[in-house]
Design a protein around this motif. Sequence first.
Motif, PDB file in Angstrom:
ATOM      1  N   UNK A 239      21.761  52.512  59.892  1.00 13.35           N
ATOM      2  CA  UNK A 239      22.052  52.185  61.167  1.00 13.35           C
ATOM      3  C   UNK A 239      23.142  52.316  61.631  1.00 13.35           C
ATOM      4  N   UNK A 240      23.401  52.767  63.015  1.00  7.60           N
ATOM      5  CA  UNK A 240      24.319  53.126  63.656  1.00  7.60           C
ATOM      6  C   UNK A 240      24.642  52.619  65.027  1.00  7.60           C
ATOM      7  N   UNK A 241      25.928  52.153  65.158  1.00 10.40           N
ATOM      8  CA  UNK A 241      26.209  51.342  66.515  1.00 10.40           C
ATOM      9  C   UNK A 241      27.421  52.261  67.137  1.00 10.40           C
ATOM     10  N   UNK A 242      26.893  53.183  68.129  1.00  7.13           N
ATOM     11  CA  UNK A 242      27.990  54.097  68.561  1.00  7.13           C
ATOM     12  C   UNK A 242      28.460  53.541  70.201  1.00  7.13           C
ATOM     13  N   UNK A 243      29.496  53.155  70.328  1.00  9.39           N
ATOM     14  CA  UNK A 243      30.290  52.713  71.543  1.00  9.39           C
ATOM     15  C   UNK A 243      31.254  53.860  71.993  1.00  9.39           C
ATOM     16  N   UNK A 244      30.699  54.504  73.131  1.00 15.78           N
ATOM     17  CA  UNK A 244      31.883  55.407  73.813  1.00 15.78           C
ATOM     18  C   UNK A 244      32.748  54.687  74.761  1.00 15.78           C
ATOM     19  N   UNK A 245      33.852  54.850  75.108  1.00 18.09           N
ATOM     20  CA  UNK A 245      34.925  53.985  76.071  1.00 18.09           C
ATOM     21  C   UNK A 245      34.269  53.755  77.319  1.00 18.09           C
ATOM     22  N   UNK A 246      33.397  54.827  77.820  1.00 13.20           N
ATOM     23  CA  UNK A 246      32.891  54.723  79.229  1.00 13.20           C
ATOM     24  C   UNK A 246      31.560  55.470  79.291  1.00 13.20           C
ATOM     25  N   UNK A 247      30.638  55.231  80.083  1.00 13.57           N
ATOM     26  CA  UNK A 247      29.439  55.732  80.571  1.00 13.57           C
ATOM     27  C   UNK A 247      29.279  56.020  81.934  1.00 13.57           C
ATOM     28  N   UNK A 248      28.388  57.457  82.325  1.00 14.20           N
ATOM     29  CA  UNK A 248      28.115  57.832  83.456  1.00 14.20           C
ATOM     30  C   UNK A 248      27.101  57.293  83.853  1.00 14.20           C
ATOM     31  N   UNK A 249      26.082  57.074  82.954  1.00 15.01           N
ATOM     32  CA  UNK A 249      24.821  56.695  83.484  1.00 15.01           C
ATOM     33  C   UNK A 249      24.419  55.384  82.930  1.00 15.01           C
ATOM     34  N   UNK A 250      23.431  54.702  83.216  1.00 18.21           N
ATOM     35  CA  UNK A 250      22.946  53.274  82.627  1.00 18.21           C
ATOM     36  C   UNK A 250      22.440  53.561  81.288  1.00 18.21           C
ATOM     37  N   UNK A 251      22.747  53.036  80.070  1.00 19.96           N
ATOM     38  CA  UNK A 251      22.454  53.178  79.047  1.00 19.96           C
ATOM     39  C   UNK A 251      21.916  52.015  78.147  1.00 19.96           C
ATOM     40  N   UNK A 252      21.054  52.186  77.255  1.00 16.06           N
ATOM     41  CA  UNK A 252      20.597  51.218  76.593  1.00 16.06           C
ATOM     42  C   UNK A 252      21.077  51.167  75.082  1.00 16.06           C
ATOM     43  N   UNK A 253      21.719  50.399  74.403  1.00 12.48           N
ATOM     44  CA  UNK A 253      22.140  50.484  73.099  1.00 12.48           C
ATOM     45  C   UNK A 253      21.116  49.574  72.207  1.00 12.48           C
ATOM     46  N   UNK A 254      20.476  50.233  71.205  1.00  8.49           N
ATOM     47  CA  UNK A 254      19.589  49.387  70.353  1.00  8.49           C
ATOM     48  C   UNK A 254      20.159  49.323  69.162  1.00  8.49           C
ATOM     49  N   UNK A 255      19.698  48.133  68.498  1.00  8.02           N
ATOM     50  CA  UNK A 255      19.914  47.938  67.150  1.00  8.02           C
ATOM     51  C   UNK A 255      18.549  46.803  66.557  1.00  8.02           C
ATOM     52  N   UNK A 256      17.972  47.495  65.871  1.00 11.58           N
ATOM     53  CA  UNK A 256      16.762  47.096  65.154  1.00 11.58           C
ATOM     54  C   UNK A 256      15.947  46.531  66.502  1.00 11.58           C
TER      55      UNK A 256
END
Length: 527
Positions: A239-256
């Motif tokens: 399982x991977x949680x990857x968090x960049x410092x900034x985002x240019x587009x709307x992003x969805x971070x999924x976990x399970x």
Amino acid sequence: MSITKTAGKELQRRNIRNEIIRRGENGESFLLYMETVFEFHYKKTYVRTWWDEQLAQALMDVFHGVIDRLVVSMPPRHGKTERVVRMFGSYIQGLRSSLKIQYGTYSGTLSVLTAVDTKDIMESEIYREIFPEVAFNPKLNLKEHWKLTAGGEFLATSVGGSNTGIGADIFFGDDLLKAADADSKARRDEAYNFYNSSVLTRLEGLKAVILIMQRLHEDDPAGRVIKLGGLAEHGGLWHELRYPIINEKREVYKYRNTQVIREPFTPLDPVRYGLDFIEQQKKEMSKVEFKRQYMQDAEVSEAGHFKREDFVYVSDADLPEMYRYILVDPAESEEASADDRGIPVVGKWTDASEIVKTVVLDGKYGKWDVYGTAEQIISLMLKYPDAPVLIEGAGGGLSLVKVLRREMLVYNAKAQAQGKPQVSNGITVFKPDNQSSKNEGIKLMTAPMEHHTLVFYKFMDTAFMEQMEKEFLKFNPERKSNTDNIIDPISKSYILPQCTAKKNLPLKPEQVQRRKKKGKNGGWSKI
């Protein structure tokens, strides 16, 4: 109100808080513990970030045995060691004081310092209030290696260090590779060999591993274990949680079964590291290092299989009549949540040479749920009314077909009332090819790209074009998992029997003259 009653209420509040913490039911229990330690031990206020709840739940899932492999990647100085090692490590030894933990990093000195901080928390007054039964074993009570009277243990080690004969329920790997050594294969091998020989062979009980790091190279420890073990979302181990410092587009971070939505240009830690800090780092760091350490993007931009010089872009004057197709690769699951998707429009024809030529005409790329995907398909149907829609019947494909047909009915009813064109494109569901991998299908485009019989329309949707180029250039056939939301459905035009080419169409005189002047490879003009 009397002082006695006030003190009584405060004592009751603290007892309730401590009881919730001791239950250790979920991520919220851990966050409450962390906030309490910050308040009474650090004398600071803990400010939650937008991703704290997701990370806390993932960590507690490791403790409860729900998952046993977790990678957390985020930029430097954003609290990954604080949260995962000092706080979570001390917390779970309070919840279960028989738990054995090993902690490793690239530096022996850093490992010892973090162990000292963790032990300092466990010796604090607030910790003894929450977990009064936790006690250190006087027979082994060192700053980097201690035991608890209930059998628990904590050992701090480092890459190249020794942990012979000592087992662990959970291993915390904290930046096993130094940033300055990222491009050294010898150092990357050393870090991975430590994990492979000194960590995996010591796991017992929970047999869990949590790797926390800033991404430094596609072959860094996190990259290598994911390559070998695969991601859980694709049926793998990690399982991977990857968090960049900034985002240019709307992003969805999924976990399970959870997700966190991040609106555009939201810093990872807006309080401590806002937009001004991020812009300053961009200016002072090299693009490669910022991309790796702060954006958590360690992938090479060009893997070398598809080459930039083989991209050929054409205009309307270069294109004859053709058969066109809208190709849809649905989400891998039937969940309604938004997912990355690409929908290419491809044209195919043959001329007097009888060689099939293909052009990627257009497409859509973005994060959509099944209804958003249907809406994008309908927009392409209107633009290309002669193009049948081909949808793979795997994963959420059948659900997408049902929704698409219903949305077509809704759209056509409104279009009829307004006197606008309706959609009537045919829809075909094709069976997934279980005999061949995605990579094998994508590799079918290698020769057409090299010989310029696969070309690209220069006026296609810009966002789609940019993502398509990235996917082609990053594609590595040796990797189990590539980013292929666009190039995989394009490759279906070389596999599906439905994707036939319009045959033997005579060229217009002006086209023949132009191509004679341009010469080789059919005369396509490179842009």
